[in-house]
Design a protein around this motif. Structure first.
Motif, short mmCIF file in Angstrom:
data_model
loop_
_atom_site.label_atom_id
_atom_site.label_comp_id
_atom_site.label_asym_id
_atom_site.label_seq_id
_atom_site.Cartn_x
_atom_site.Cartn_y
_atom_site.Cartn_z
N UNK A 238 0.82 -1.22 0.00
CA UNK A 238 0.00 0.00 0.00
C UNK A 238 0.85 1.27 0.00
N UNK A 239 1.80 1.43 0.93
CA UNK A 239 2.60 2.66 0.87
C UNK A 239 3.48 2.74 -0.38
N UNK A 240 3.99 1.59 -0.84
CA UNK A 240 4.79 1.63 -2.06
C UNK A 240 3.96 2.07 -3.26
N UNK A 241 2.74 1.57 -3.35
CA UNK A 241 1.85 1.99 -4.45
C UNK A 241 1.55 3.47 -4.35
N UNK A 242 1.31 3.95 -3.13
CA UNK A 242 1.04 5.37 -2.94
C UNK A 242 2.25 6.22 -3.34
N UNK A 243 3.44 5.77 -2.93
CA UNK A 243 4.65 6.51 -3.29
C UNK A 243 4.87 6.55 -4.79
N UNK A 244 4.68 5.42 -5.45
CA UNK A 244 4.88 5.36 -6.90
C UNK A 244 3.88 6.26 -7.60
N UNK A 245 2.62 6.18 -7.17
CA UNK A 245 1.59 6.99 -7.82
C UNK A 245 1.85 8.47 -7.64
N UNK A 246 2.20 8.88 -6.42
CA UNK A 246 2.45 10.30 -6.18
C UNK A 246 3.67 10.80 -6.96
N UNK A 247 4.69 9.96 -7.04
CA UNK A 247 5.88 10.36 -7.81
C UNK A 247 5.56 10.47 -9.30
N UNK A 248 4.75 9.54 -9.82
CA UNK A 248 4.37 9.60 -11.24
C UNK A 248 3.56 10.85 -11.53
N UNK A 249 2.62 11.18 -10.64
CA UNK A 249 1.82 12.37 -10.83
C UNK A 249 2.67 13.63 -10.76
N UNK A 250 3.65 13.60 -9.81
CA UNK A 250 4.50 14.78 -9.65
C UNK A 250 5.39 15.00 -10.87
N UNK A 258 5.55 24.72 -3.59
CA UNK A 258 4.59 24.37 -2.54
C UNK A 258 3.97 23.01 -2.82
N UNK A 259 3.65 22.75 -4.11
CA UNK A 259 3.06 21.45 -4.46
C UNK A 259 4.06 20.32 -4.24
N UNK A 260 5.31 20.55 -4.63
CA UNK A 260 6.34 19.51 -4.44
C UNK A 260 6.58 19.23 -2.97
N UNK A 261 6.56 20.27 -2.16
CA UNK A 261 6.74 20.08 -0.72
C UNK A 261 5.60 19.23 -0.15
N UNK A 262 4.38 19.49 -0.63
CA UNK A 262 3.23 18.72 -0.16
C UNK A 262 3.37 17.25 -0.55
N UNK A 263 3.83 17.00 -1.80
CA UNK A 263 4.02 15.62 -2.26
C UNK A 263 5.11 14.93 -1.44
#
Length: 457
Positions: A238-250, A258-263
């Motif tokens: 679950x956390x790995x999927x979340x990390x991958x998804x957030x990095x892909x979106x970023x 500000x957006x990068x800091x939030x990610x």
């Protein structure tokens, strides 16, 4: 295999020892029989000589009608007739033979048994020397035949008993061969298979029962390992999927600072949660390898509990609950591990306590009746809230186990907290317990402390 040449073969060793024991046993029996018979013959020979000596002395003493050597010889010949094994010689004072009766059929090669004694001839007042001999050739021949018979009986008996022993040993070891075949069929793919003790001797059944118990424990451990691997994969996926998804979106489009800091902040939370899971798994692995607790004197377990409560103050306020500490005991414990155990127990109670209720940390001492000052220390955390179903209580301390199928609060609780409490209890030589009834849940650990003494008020 070459290395197996030095391994002793149980069947051969038993057969060799049985053959040796049989040979020694039969040999001793045969020797004993031979010695007894030889002693009996020797005793009989002495008795025969004693009897004949008395008879000769009595015959000569009563032979008043004998007036010459011919009459004396005739009387003694009549006496010795039928006793071919006896010979008698009477010598006068000058050593000349007065009477001599050799054994009929002379030429025996036996060793004669002599008996010399003094007698008085009829009509003569002077004693003369008599030499009575018993030929032992027949008895010696009997002993030789007996020795050969007993020797052959011992050899043949040893061979027969040894062959029978080899067959019996092979038959007696047949249950072991059966067990070998059964164990050969065991595999990790069929963990439900057990050894069958039907038809096995009573001596092997305890071993089979212990082996089956070991298989049961291995089966449980294997299932737990499979479940553990599944849970680890679920928890980290679950956390790995979340990390991958957030990095892909970023990375898909340019973003402001500000957006990068939030990610990055969101990713950091997931990374911290993963680090917590890995840290807890490492701790449990070290506990399973037998890493012991470092005991030291703690003057007040209540003070240690207050330190843990202060650390959880923010979470307690957010949950709207209060904590009280009841009782106090000085003890020899690993303070660092015990803080961690109490922290996990308190965090677990905080998550499930009813808002506005009070959580109690109860510390009590159970003295030992046989040793003054010794006993057990009980640390329990009690909270008011939804009861835990009875079927979940035995598994609360399993790794990654949660009573709710929906895995509630999975973002903060990854299911290793109570497993760590159980590991800490084991490191102290203690155990855990869990009770839940009537909206009251009581979970804690019981530590055997030889030096535990109740605090004085």
């Amino acid at each position: 295999m070459p290395w197996q040449s030095d391994v002793p073969h149980l069947g051969r060793r038993l057969s060799r020892w049985l053959a040796l024991q049989t040979m020694l046993g039969l040999g001793l029996v045969c020797v004993a029989v031979y010695v007894v018979i030889a002693l009996a013959l020797a005793l009989r020979q002495q008795e025969v000589l004693d009897h004949k000596q008395q008879a000769v002395q009595h015959l000569l003493a009563e032979g008043r009608a004998v007036h010459g050597a011919p009459e004396l010889a005739h009387m003694l010949d009549d006496f010795l007739t039928g006793h071919d094994e006896l010979s008698l010689r009477i010598l006068d004072a000058q050593g000349s033979p007065v009477y001599e009766h050799p054994r009929h059929g002379a030429g025996g090669d036996g060793r004669p048994l002599h008996r010399r004694f003094a007698v008085r001839l009829p009509g003569s007042g002077q004693p003369v020397q008599a030499d009575l001999q018993l030929d032992r050739s027949d008895d010696d021949a009997l002993l030789r035949h007996l020795a050969w018979t007993l020797g052959l009986a011992a050899v043949i008996g040893t061979l027969l008993v040894s062959l029978a022993g080899i067959w019996l040993v092979h038959r007696g070891l047949a249950p072991l061969h059966s067990l070998v075949e059964q164990t050969r069929r065991l595999s990790a793919q069929d963990l439900q298979r057990r050894l069958d003790d039907s038809g096995q001797p009573q001596e092997l059944r305890p071993l089979i029962a212990q082996f089956n118990a070991l298989l049961e424990r291995l089966s449980v451990a294997y299932r737990q390992m499979e479940a553990f691997n599944t849970d680890v994969a679920h928890e980290l996926n679950t956390p790995l999927t979340t990390l991958i998804s957030s990095c892909e979106l970023a990375l898909r489009k340019p973003r402001g600072e500000a957006e990068l800091r939030e990610v990055l902040s969101s990713n950091l939370e997931d990374l911290q949660r993963m680090a917590g899971i890995v840290g807890d798994m490492l701790f449990l692995s070290q506990a399973d390898r037998g890493q012991g607790a470092r005991l030291s004197a703690v003057a007040s377990l209540a003070a240690l509990a207050h330190e843990v409560i202060e650390f959880h103050e923010a979470a307690l306020q957010e949950a709207g609950v209060q904590v009280i500490v009841r009782g106090d005991v000085p003890a020899q414990v690993d303070a660092r591990l015990l803080r961690r155990a109490l922290s996990n127990l308190l965090g677990n109670a905080t998550r499930y306590a009813a808002p506005g209720s009070t959580i109690a940390v109860q510390i009590s001492h159970h003295p030992c009746a046989r040793h003054e000052g010794a006993g057990d220390v009980e640390l329990a955390v009690i909270n008011q809230g939804p009861p835990i179903p009875a079927e979940h209580l035995p598994r609360l301390f399993d790794r990654f186990y949660r009573g709710d199928a929906a895995r509630s609060q999975a973002d903060r609780n990854h299911g290793l907290g109570l497993a760590i409490v159980a590991a800490i209890a084991r490191l102290h030589g203690g155990r855990t317990f869990a009770e839940s009834a009537g909206g009251r849940t009581r979970i804690g650990l019981l530590l055997p402390l030889p030096g535990a003494i109740p605090a004085t008020s």
